[in-house]
Design an enzyme around this catalytic site. Structure first.
Site, PDB file in Angstrom:
ATOM      1  N   LYS A 145      -1.406 -26.280   6.799  1.00  0.00           N
ATOM      2  CA  LYS A 145      -1.480 -24.957   7.274  1.00  0.00           C
ATOM      3  C   LYS A 145      -2.666 -24.363   6.372  1.00  0.00           C
ATOM      4  CE  LYS A 145       2.406 -23.707   6.887  1.00  0.00           C
ATOM      5  NZ  LYS A 145       3.623 -24.531   5.676  1.00  0.00           N
ATOM      6  N   ARG A 167       7.609 -17.920   9.248  1.00  0.00           N
ATOM      7  CA  ARG A 167       8.285 -18.743   8.904  1.00  0.00           C
ATOM      8  C   ARG A 167      10.220 -18.826   9.513  1.00  0.00           C
ATOM      9  NH1 ARG A 167       5.013 -20.140   4.627  1.00  0.00           N
ATOM     10  NH2 ARG A 167       5.866 -20.736   3.123  1.00  0.00           N
ATOM     11  N   ARG A 225      -0.701 -31.940  -5.517  1.00  0.00           N
ATOM     12  CA  ARG A 225      -1.505 -31.192  -4.887  1.00  0.00           C
ATOM     13  C   ARG A 225      -1.821 -29.519  -6.185  1.00  0.00           C
ATOM     14  NH1 ARG A 225      -0.184 -27.025   0.072  1.00  0.00           N
ATOM     15  NH2 ARG A 225       2.052 -26.894  -1.247  1.00  0.00           N
ATOM     16  N   ARG A 280       1.844 -25.503  -8.498  1.00  0.00           N
ATOM     17  CA  ARG A 280       2.046 -24.324  -8.681  1.00  0.00           C
ATOM     18  C   ARG A 280       3.566 -24.922  -8.967  1.00  0.00           C
ATOM     19  NH1 ARG A 280       1.121 -23.366  -2.117  1.00  0.00           N
ATOM     20  NH2 ARG A 280       3.624 -22.748  -1.964  1.00  0.00           N
ATOM     21  N   ARG A 315      12.401 -27.317  -0.608  1.00  0.00           N
ATOM     22  CA  ARG A 315      11.692 -26.689   0.110  1.00  0.00           C
ATOM     23  C   ARG A 315      11.636 -27.037   1.974  1.00  0.00           C
ATOM     24  NH1 ARG A 315       6.374 -25.473  -1.905  1.00  0.00           N
ATOM     25  NH2 ARG A 315       5.571 -23.789  -0.325  1.00  0.00           N
TER      26      ARG A 315
END
Ligand code: AMP
Length: 214
Positions: free
Chosen positions: A8, A83, A118, A151, A162
């Site tokens: 996204k 969301r 990431r 993160r 998640r």
């Protein structure tokens, strides 16, 4: 829309550049509030580190204020919002019109590999990946040379949580937009589902094509 790690943020940034419209990322806004230590950030931080959604009331106000700023009058790209069905309804109630709801679809195994590798540059929100999209100098942002970070919510067990949470609310959210589009209401956004698997360039081509962009 799309599971965490679906791309996204990456595709929203490309669309923002292409369409000259600001990218409004609730994740980036919340992370900025956490770094600044302001009251919103202090309230949101625990939820975020556990990989949970922050309560609707904290994000709705943030987004409705942001889309009413001057740079959004000719358009904007929402990244990571809404969301939940509650957030989608609040957006509609606030009179914020959307043209398109685009859902990125990526298989779970690919998501885990993407997210655990990431790295982000906190100040700009720029996103890298240790193997798929490495910075020129390991651990450093290309533009500023500043340190990249992982993160806390990209740790594998948090990623799995998640993903499970996302599945629970996403099907209701998708159904909400599909039903609205099927109702024939001219204000309803178009719903698009795009294959977001594979490399960034490949999936970006699919996203742009679905939107009629080159
Ligand atoms: P993201 O950068 O979009 O993956 O978001 C990171 C985290 O910020 C999420 O795991 C949530 O804790 C929080 N967050 C971001 N956007 C929302 C939203 N629209 N509603 C609730 N929580 C959000």
């Amino acid at each position: 829309m799309g599971v965490p790690g679906a791309g996204k943020g990456t595709h929203a940034a490309a669309l923002s550049e292409k369409l000259r419209a600001p990218q409004i990322s609730t994740g980036d806004m919340l992370r900025a509030a956490v770094s600044a230590g302001d009251p919103l950030g202090r309230e949101a931080e625990g939820y975020m580190n556990r990989g949970e959604l922050v309560p609707d009331r904290l994000v709705i106000e943030l987004v409705v204020q942001r889309v009413n700023e001057a740079d959004c009058t000719t358009g904007f790209i929402l990244d990571g919002f809404p969301r939940t069905v509650g957030q989608a309804k609040a957006l509609r109630a606030a009179g914020v019109k959307l043209d398109v709801v685009l859902e990125l679809h990526v298989p779970e195994a690919e998501i885990i590999e993407r997210m655990t590798g990431r790295r982000i540059h906190p100040a700009s929100g720029r996103i890298y990946h240790v193997t798929r999209h490495p910075p020129r100098v390991a651990g450093r942002d290309d533009a500023t040379g500043e340190a990249l970070m992982q993160r806390p919510d990209d740790a594998e067990e948090i990623v799995r949580k998640r993903l499970a949470d996302y599945q629970a609310v996403a099907s209701a959210l998708t159904a909400y937009y599909r039903q609205w589009a099927a109702s024939g209401d001219p204000d309803a956004p178009r719903c698009l589902r795009v294959d977001g698997s594979g490399g960034v360039a490949t999936s970006r081509t699919r996203v742009f094509a679905a939107l009629g962009l080159q």
